[in-house]
Design a protein around this motif. Structure first.
Motif, mmCIF file in Angstrom:
data_model
loop_
_atom_site.group_PDB
_atom_site.id
_atom_site.type_symbol
_atom_site.label_atom_id
_atom_site.label_comp_id
_atom_site.label_asym_id
_atom_site.label_seq_id
_atom_site.Cartn_x
_atom_site.Cartn_y
_atom_site.Cartn_z
ATOM 1 N N ASP A 177 15.983 -69.662 -26.529
ATOM 2 C CA ASP A 177 16.086 -71.065 -26.934
ATOM 3 C C ASP A 177 16.228 -71.958 -25.707
ATOM 4 O O ASP A 177 16.840 -71.575 -24.707
ATOM 5 C CB ASP A 177 17.282 -71.242 -27.863
ATOM 6 N N GLU A 178 15.666 -73.167 -25.793
ATOM 7 C CA GLU A 178 15.678 -74.150 -24.705
ATOM 8 C C GLU A 178 15.170 -73.514 -23.411
ATOM 9 O O GLU A 178 15.821 -73.588 -22.358
ATOM 10 C CB GLU A 178 17.082 -74.754 -24.535
ATOM 11 N N ILE A 179 14.005 -72.916 -23.491
ATOM 12 C CA ILE A 179 13.397 -72.220 -22.349
ATOM 13 C C ILE A 179 13.134 -73.174 -21.191
ATOM 14 O O ILE A 179 13.077 -72.767 -20.028
ATOM 15 C CB ILE A 179 12.084 -71.531 -22.789
ATOM 16 N N ARG A 238 11.454 -63.771 -12.916
ATOM 17 C CA ARG A 238 11.779 -62.447 -13.446
ATOM 18 C C ARG A 238 11.285 -62.285 -14.876
ATOM 19 O O ARG A 238 10.837 -61.204 -15.276
ATOM 20 C CB ARG A 238 13.284 -62.210 -13.365
ATOM 21 N N LEU A 239 11.354 -63.357 -15.678
ATOM 22 C CA LEU A 239 10.844 -63.293 -17.047
ATOM 23 C C LEU A 239 9.334 -63.070 -17.045
ATOM 24 O O LEU A 239 8.801 -62.315 -17.873
ATOM 25 C CB LEU A 239 11.200 -64.574 -17.811
ATOM 26 N N PHE A 249 8.879 -75.955 -13.868
ATOM 27 C CA PHE A 249 8.546 -74.845 -14.757
ATOM 28 C C PHE A 249 7.253 -74.208 -14.281
ATOM 29 O O PHE A 249 6.294 -74.898 -13.917
ATOM 30 C CB PHE A 249 8.394 -75.325 -16.211
ATOM 31 N N ARG A 250 7.216 -72.882 -14.278
ATOM 32 C CA ARG A 250 6.057 -72.144 -13.787
ATOM 33 C C ARG A 250 4.890 -72.264 -14.775
ATOM 34 O O ARG A 250 5.043 -71.988 -15.968
ATOM 35 C CB ARG A 250 6.400 -70.669 -13.591
ATOM 36 N N GLU A 251 3.736 -72.653 -14.249
ATOM 37 C CA GLU A 251 2.567 -72.800 -15.112
ATOM 38 C C GLU A 251 2.120 -71.457 -15.663
ATOM 39 O O GLU A 251 1.727 -71.357 -16.834
ATOM 40 C CB GLU A 251 1.421 -73.456 -14.326
ATOM 41 N N ASP A 252 2.170 -70.387 -14.841
ATOM 42 C CA ASP A 252 1.731 -69.080 -15.320
ATOM 43 C C ASP A 252 2.660 -68.559 -16.414
ATOM 44 O O ASP A 252 2.205 -67.913 -17.369
ATOM 45 C CB ASP A 252 1.632 -68.072 -14.171
ATOM 46 N N LEU A 253 3.952 -68.862 -16.333
ATOM 47 C CA LEU A 253 4.876 -68.467 -17.388
ATOM 48 C C LEU A 253 4.588 -69.244 -18.672
ATOM 49 O O LEU A 253 4.643 -68.680 -19.782
ATOM 50 C CB LEU A 253 6.319 -68.705 -16.943
ATOM 51 N N TYR A 254 4.259 -70.518 -18.532
ATOM 52 C CA TYR A 254 3.934 -71.337 -19.695
ATOM 53 C C TYR A 254 2.789 -70.716 -20.491
ATOM 54 O O TYR A 254 2.860 -70.600 -21.724
ATOM 55 C CB TYR A 254 3.568 -72.754 -19.249
ATOM 56 N N TYR A 255 1.729 -70.298 -19.808
ATOM 57 C CA TYR A 255 0.587 -69.730 -20.518
ATOM 58 C C TYR A 255 0.915 -68.367 -21.114
ATOM 59 O O TYR A 255 0.345 -67.975 -22.139
ATOM 60 C CB TYR A 255 -0.619 -69.639 -19.590
ATOM 61 N N ARG A 256 1.831 -67.619 -20.495
ATOM 62 C CA ARG A 256 2.263 -66.349 -21.073
ATOM 63 C C ARG A 256 3.072 -66.560 -22.351
ATOM 64 O O ARG A 256 3.003 -65.757 -23.287
ATOM 65 C CB ARG A 256 3.117 -65.577 -20.062
ATOM 66 N N LEU A 257 3.854 -67.641 -22.383
ATOM 67 C CA LEU A 257 4.681 -67.927 -23.553
ATOM 68 C C LEU A 257 3.905 -68.615 -24.655
ATOM 69 O O LEU A 257 4.158 -68.403 -25.844
ATOM 70 C CB LEU A 257 5.868 -68.808 -23.147
ATOM 71 N N ASN A 258 2.949 -69.440 -24.287
ATOM 72 C CA ASN A 258 2.258 -70.312 -25.235
ATOM 73 C C ASN A 258 1.064 -69.610 -25.886
ATOM 74 O O ASN A 258 0.025 -70.219 -26.086
ATOM 75 C CB ASN A 258 1.815 -71.593 -24.520
ATOM 76 N N VAL A 259 1.216 -68.337 -26.226
ATOM 77 C CA VAL A 259 0.128 -67.605 -26.884
ATOM 78 C C VAL A 259 -0.130 -68.202 -28.267
ATOM 79 O O VAL A 259 -1.261 -68.500 -28.643
ATOM 80 C CB VAL A 259 0.469 -66.111 -26.990
ATOM 81 N N VAL A 260 0.939 -68.363 -29.036
ATOM 82 C CA VAL A 260 0.835 -69.023 -30.348
ATOM 83 C C VAL A 260 1.774 -70.218 -30.338
ATOM 84 O O VAL A 260 2.992 -70.060 -30.460
ATOM 85 C CB VAL A 260 1.212 -68.067 -31.495
ATOM 86 N N PRO A 261 1.265 -71.435 -30.140
ATOM 87 C CA PRO A 261 2.133 -72.623 -30.156
ATOM 88 C C PRO A 261 2.442 -73.043 -31.587
ATOM 89 O O PRO A 261 1.585 -72.978 -32.474
ATOM 90 C CB PRO A 261 1.285 -73.685 -29.442
ATOM 91 N N LEU A 262 3.668 -73.450 -31.812
ATOM 92 C CA LEU A 262 4.082 -73.870 -33.148
ATOM 93 C C LEU A 262 5.000 -75.073 -33.020
ATOM 94 O O LEU A 262 6.080 -74.984 -32.432
ATOM 95 C CB LEU A 262 4.814 -72.721 -33.853
ATOM 96 N N ARG A 263 4.577 -76.212 -33.532
ATOM 97 C CA ARG A 263 5.368 -77.433 -33.461
ATOM 98 C C ARG A 263 6.142 -77.630 -34.756
ATOM 99 O O ARG A 263 5.560 -77.605 -35.847
ATOM 100 C CB ARG A 263 4.473 -78.646 -33.205
ATOM 101 N N ILE A 264 7.457 -77.821 -34.634
ATOM 102 C CA ILE A 264 8.290 -78.113 -35.794
ATOM 103 C C ILE A 264 8.462 -79.623 -35.871
ATOM 104 O O ILE A 264 9.011 -80.235 -34.949
ATOM 105 C CB ILE A 264 9.668 -77.437 -35.678
#
Length: 486
Positions: free
Chosen positions: A241-243, A253-254, A295-310
């Motif tokens: 949460d709150e990445i 490291r993540l 914030f690392r751009e490469d980490l963003y793309y690794r996390l943003n595989v399925v984006p979901l907006r609430i």
């Protein structure tokens, strides 16, 4: 030339007519029926290339019929229509093997597009064993029937049987952790642990230890080996949460974990393989943080595989009624007296902006249930409570008249936000060390705000903050504050 035959089943004659006309115009042969028995007879006879059917029909429920249809004709795509627009309807449709779920009312262009895709795409493999909601009274993990929530339900229904990384974006109080828990509890990892960690609630120098664990002697105070959240979440789901508040070192490291599937404890020398599903959430614009070097751009793309907006509550005010009913039942189950919200009071809630989102609404219902003896809650009561909420977050003089107006505003703002923070834990309490954690977490936004207001002038910012310039310079370095001069 026909594009194929579509079997349409719905007990509403008007819906049969408009669906049949839309599909006919798109080049399909259409056969319509008002009952499940005829639909089953057609399917059993090998007729039709696709099915479009309502869930509830006079003689049967489609969810009872679907397993037989899929066993007899596993490649037959079935598109489910339903006016029961809940999260569990979407989950059940997916569980039973439906190709797609469409909440009523739906767009006819979208329906014809789905039918077209169903006849050209490979059939989704299997339905898994993620959930078996057999009774009509199952608990609802997510509440709302608005179009915005229907979009979320459909994405979640597709994602629960996968291990794809999901990035949830939404304002504070929108229910990001509820969505993450739904992905876990209705998915194939439901028998594993669900472990949550809030990056904004942990001192920055302890995040790596919290995530990956540490060895004895890794740092001062590390008197024994400690497991991290990755180890605790093995074979389950780790909710970050709150990445956006994660420090750069921890981000690096993540990224290694996401790329290579392994990590090392703080002070450790041997890589540890990990098997967890990552679900991350943020209330910040990560792209903006990337542009600021935070914030690392490469980490963003690794996390943003399925984006979901609430969506915030103000974008789905039509869900207020369902949410209020849900929270009233919840507080009643917890031992408070049952209440009834009168229609004019409910309408007042629908006109409110809800800056605290769903969490603010739940807190309001709890106050109404706890503080008012009346069985019926009127618009006057709701208006009074909403005015109190707005006043608590604003400036102005109050009972603490001895405090200057500016300090009063800060004190009130801190009080309101800390009340919301405690409320977010429900009946539980926050982790130990809250006093020092809050003080540490306030430094970064406080210094950033002062630097922004002074356009990066550290002398003026130090004066505003009441700090020595050298002290401010050291804090900027230690906290990793980006100084933007303008």
């Amino acid at each position: 030339m026909s594009n194929g035959t579509v079997l349409v089943a719905d007990d509403d004659a008007a819906i049969r007519t408009v669906v049949s006309q839309a599909l006919s115009r798109a080049g399909y042969d259409v056969r319509v029926t008002s009952n499940a028995a005829t639909l089953w007879r057609w399917v059993a006879a090998g007729e039709g290339d696709a099915v479009v059917s309502d869930v509830v029909m006079p003689d049967d429920n489609l969810f009872d019929l679907l397993p037989r249809m899929k066993k007899l004709r596993p490649d037959l795509p079935v598109i489910v229509m339903s006016a029961q627009n809940t999260f569990m309807t979407a989950i059940r449709a997916t569980e039973k093997g439906a190709y797609e779920y469409l909440p009523k009312p739906f767009d006819l262009v979208e329906l014809t597009g789905i039918v077209g895709r169903s006849l050209t795409e490979l059939k989704r493999k299997g339905s898994g064993d993620g959930v078996s909601p057999d009774d009509a009274g199952e608990a609802m993990p997510l509440v709302g029937r608005s179009p915005a929530m229907q979009d979320i339900y459909r994405v979640l229904a597709r994602m629960i049987q996968s291990d794809l990384t999901v990035l949830i974006n939404g304002e504070s109080g929108t229910g990001k952790e509820l969505v993450a828990r739904a992905l876990h509890e209705y998915g194939k990892r439901k028998n594993g642990p669900f472990v949550a960690i809030n990056m904004a609630a942990i001192p920055r120098d302890l995040i790596e230890s919290e995530l990956f664990g540490h060895e004895k002697g890794a740092f001062t105070g590390a008197t024994s080996r400690s497991t991290g959240r990755f180890e605790q979440a093995e074979n389950g789901t780790l909710f970050l949460d709150e990445i956006g508040d994660m420090p750069m070192d921890a981000q690096t490291r993540l990224l290694r974990v996401l790329q290579q599937g392994e990590y090392m404890t703080v002070g450790g020398r041997t890589p540890i393989r990990t098997n967890v599903r990552i679900v991350a959430a943020t209330n910040k614009d990560l792209r903006a943080l990337i542009s600021q070097g935070l914030f690392r751009e490469d980490l963003y793309y690794r996390l943003n595989v399925v984006p979901l907006r609430i969506p915030p509550l103000r974008e789905r005010l039509e869900d207020i009624g369902d949410l209020v009913s849900h929270f009233l039942a919840k507080v009643h189950d917890e031992g408070l007296e049952a209440k009834r919200i009168l229609p004019d009071a409910l309408e007042l809630m629908r006109r409110y902006d809800w800056p605290g989102n769903v969490r603010e609404l739940e807190n309001l219902i709890r106050r109404l249930a706890a503080l008012y003896p009346q069985d019926e809650i009127t618009a006057e009561i709701v208006a009074s409570e909403l005015r109190s909420s707005e006043g608590a977050g604003g400036g102005g003089e109050g009972a603490q008249g001895a405090i200057a107006a500016g300090d009063m505003s800060i004190a009130q703002a801190v009080e309101v936000n800390m009340q919301r923070y405690f409320a977010s834990f429900g009946e539980a309490l926050p982790p130990p060390g809250l006093y020092h954690r809050v003080l540490a977490e306030m430094e970064y936004p406080l210094i950033m705000a002062a630097l922004t207001a002074t356009r990066g002038n550290q002398i003026r910012a130090a004066d505003v903050l009441g700090l020595n310039r050298n002290t401010l310079r050291k804090k900027i370095k230690d906290l990793g504050v980006t100084v933007i001069k303008g």
